[in-house]
Design an enzyme around this catalytic site. Structure first.
Site, short mmCIF file in Angstrom:
data_model
loop_
_atom_site.label_atom_id
_atom_site.label_comp_id
_atom_site.label_asym_id
_atom_site.label_seq_id
_atom_site.Cartn_x
_atom_site.Cartn_y
_atom_site.Cartn_z
N CYS A 22 0.81 -1.22 0.00
CA CYS A 22 0.00 0.00 0.00
C CYS A 22 0.84 1.26 0.00
O CYS A 22 0.66 2.15 -0.82
CB CYS A 22 -0.94 -0.01 1.20
SG CYS A 22 -2.02 1.44 1.27
N CYS A 32 -1.58 1.67 -3.08
CA CYS A 32 -2.64 2.66 -3.00
C CYS A 32 -2.16 4.08 -2.74
O CYS A 32 -2.73 5.03 -3.27
CB CYS A 32 -3.67 2.25 -1.96
SG CYS A 32 -3.04 1.43 -0.50
N LYS A 90 -0.18 5.42 -5.92
CA LYS A 90 -1.14 5.38 -7.02
C LYS A 90 -2.16 6.50 -6.90
O LYS A 90 -2.53 7.12 -7.91
CB LYS A 90 -1.84 4.03 -7.03
CG LYS A 90 -2.94 3.89 -8.08
CD LYS A 90 -3.75 2.64 -7.83
CE LYS A 90 -4.54 2.72 -6.55
NZ LYS A 90 -5.28 1.48 -6.25
N TYR A 112 -8.71 -3.85 -11.55
CA TYR A 112 -8.70 -2.46 -11.12
C TYR A 112 -7.33 -1.82 -11.29
O TYR A 112 -7.23 -0.63 -11.61
CB TYR A 112 -9.21 -2.33 -9.69
CG TYR A 112 -8.31 -2.87 -8.62
CD1 TYR A 112 -7.37 -2.05 -8.00
CD2 TYR A 112 -8.40 -4.19 -8.20
CE1 TYR A 112 -6.54 -2.54 -7.01
CE2 TYR A 112 -7.58 -4.68 -7.20
CZ TYR A 112 -6.65 -3.86 -6.62
OH TYR A 112 -5.83 -4.34 -5.65
N GLU A 124 -6.98 1.53 -13.55
CA GLU A 124 -6.52 2.75 -12.90
C GLU A 124 -5.31 3.33 -13.61
O GLU A 124 -5.27 4.54 -13.92
CB GLU A 124 -6.19 2.47 -11.43
CG GLU A 124 -7.42 2.22 -10.57
CD GLU A 124 -7.08 1.72 -9.19
OE1 GLU A 124 -7.93 1.84 -8.28
OE2 GLU A 124 -5.97 1.16 -9.00
N HIS A 164 -29.02 18.84 -0.29
CA HIS A 164 -29.14 19.41 -1.63
C HIS A 164 -28.37 20.72 -1.74
O HIS A 164 -28.37 21.51 -0.80
CB HIS A 164 -30.63 19.65 -1.93
CG HIS A 164 -30.88 20.20 -3.30
ND1 HIS A 164 -30.81 19.41 -4.42
CD2 HIS A 164 -31.18 21.46 -3.71
CE1 HIS A 164 -31.07 20.16 -5.47
NE2 HIS A 164 -31.30 21.41 -5.07
N GLU A 195 -27.37 12.82 -2.83
CA GLU A 195 -28.80 12.83 -2.48
C GLU A 195 -29.59 11.84 -3.32
O GLU A 195 -30.69 11.41 -2.94
CB GLU A 195 -29.38 14.23 -2.62
CG GLU A 195 -29.45 14.76 -4.03
CD GLU A 195 -30.00 16.19 -4.09
OE1 GLU A 195 -31.18 16.37 -3.72
OE2 GLU A 195 -29.26 17.11 -4.48
#
Length: 460
Positions: A43, A48, A51, A180, A184, A439, A444
């Protein structure tokens, strides 16, 4: 009773190994960690963290275009790869240092060597040759890239591990894979101005994800300028001798690029670990087999994280490590629940997902209700080509329990973290509906969808 050098010896100083070692040491036990590279694991060092910095860097190109619609003039922005690369890796170095410091502060001995089993209680450190013994051993060696062994010319390709250290930004790149990691990086480098081709053996990318998510990401790759070639694999790779490579594909295509990158998955990093000498059972690709408490078939040897190939996510490895510390050193057997774990894919736009896909839900529960909305977020409406966003909720018919939520669009990873709490708690669609909307936000939509989606073939 036998005397051991350590109460706990951990192999691997990634997120799982570091967390477990610190917790056990803070309980008053003698603990050491062996790390052949540097603290931080996949990681922090090659996953991660760097990246995500690359995703941020790549995304500015689109933001510059969007800014024009809001009245900003951005004159010919230029991207400096070496400047960004060095800043990114300096931050990685800093974080790795924090991992080492945290181990020291907890009283854990960090050994910068490779550890290999001699027997079920004994390890040999390389290159020193020193042998140590431990009462309990934790395997936390993570994963390593699949390098397509046996493919002619594979040695001239690189893996995702090397992408963080490229000396120059290539003009063209071919990425093998449709998971993934491949998706990515395809969009990262396309955003940096690289001509990117993605080759994948399946029909569309992100196998295992919800089909609507897969379709959205596939279309997003093409919109970013990535050439996507499906239903084929490599036949061979040739080094052209001029700094380029030619990838020969089994469909007859030949693609000439500056870099060929394997992003075809990661395997458990157990090769050469000597698990057979300790009697530890492994499965396909070297996976360390464990029970619900992360214990191997050898009662005093445990394993956590990607090396077990359960759910290969950093936060999961950390949770497994916490449970291990309670089980092995807290007299409190604790198993981690791997169901309904929220996760993200940092494509552009990104994915946030938790729970079951529509196909999984139908296979497990039969009839389900699907609520789905595809819309253009407000932020992009003043730009040249506003992207669409997907939000999808899978609901068990009868109980109304929300089984899965899937989002593709800006801020999806941030939104899914909060939604993951609701899905993990087993909340119902009625409880989603009873929640007042904030909102104007894209999120929402999750509490305003009322109309059930019906597949076109079922409509009359």
């Amino acid at each position: 009773m036998a005397d051991f050098d350590y109460d706990l010896f951990t192999i691997g100083a990634g997120s799982g190994g570091v967390r477990a070692s610190r917790l056990v040491a803070m309980k008053g036990h003698k603990v050491a960690v062996a790390e052949e590279h540097r603290p931080g694991g996949t990681c922090v060092i090659r996953g991660c963290v760097p990246k995500k910095f690359m995703v941020y860097a790549s995304g500015f190109k689109k933001q510059f275009e969007l800014a024009k619609g809001y009245g900003w003039s951005v004159e010919r922005p230029q991207f400096d790869w070496p400047k960004f690369r060095d800043a990114m890796n300096a931050e990685v170095d800093r974080l790795s240092g924090i991992y080492a410091k945290n181990l020291a502060n907890a009283g854990v001995e960090l050994i910068s060597e490779r550890a290999e089993f001699i027997d079920d209680h004994t390890l040999e450190l390389q290159p020193s040759g020193r042998r140590i013994s431990a009462k309990t051993i934790l395997i936390a060696t993570g994963g390593r890239p699949n390098v397509h062994e046996g493919l002619e010319g594979a040695e001239v390709a690189i893996t995702s591990d090397e992408l963080f250290h490229l000396k120059r930004l290539p003009k063209s790149m071919l990425i093998a894979g449709g998971g993934y990691i491949a998706c990515e990086f395809a969009q990262v480098f396309a955003g940096m101005g690289v001509e990117v081709t993605l080759v994948y053996r399946g029909d569309t990318v992100l196998r295992g994800f919800d089909d609507d998510v897969r379709e959205f990401v596939h279309e997003g790759l093409k919109a970013a300028g990535v050439r996507v070639i499906t239903h084929t694999v490599f036949e061979k790779i040739a080094d052209n001798g001029d700094g380029t490579r030619t990838a020969h594909l089994k469909n007859g295509d030949q693609v000439v690029v500056d870099e060929v990158v394997f992003a075809i998955g990661r395997d458990p990093h157990t090769k050469g670990l000597g698990l057979e000498k300790a009697g530890v059972e492994t499965g396909a690709r070297g996976v360390v087999k464990v029970d619900e408490y992360s214990r191997t078939n050898v009662p005093h040897i445990y394993a956590v994280g990607d090396v077990t190939d359960r759910v290969n996510l950093t936060p999961v490895a950390i949770r497994e490590a916490i449970c291990f510390a309670e089980t092995a050193f807290g007299d409190n057997p604790t198993a981690y629940d791997h169901a309904n774990i929220a996760s993200a894919v940092f494509t552009q736009p990104p994915v946030g997902t938790v729970g079951l896909s529509e196909a999984e839900a139908r296979a497990e529960f039969g009839d389900v209700d699907v609520y789905k909305s595809v819309f253009r977020p407000m932020k992009g409406m003043l730009g040249p080509n506003p992207e669409r966003m997907l939000m999808k909720i899978i609901v068990q018919r009868g109980t109304e329990r929300v089984l899965g939520v899937h989002i593709v669009g800006d801020d999806a990873p941030e939104i899914i973290q909060a939604v993951g709490i609701a899905v993990k708690a087993g909340l119902t669609k009625a409880q989603f509906d009873a929640t007042c909307a904030v909102h104007p936000t894209v999120a929402e939509e999750l509490v305003t969808m009322r109309e059930k989606w019906t597949p076109p073939e079922l409509k009359v």
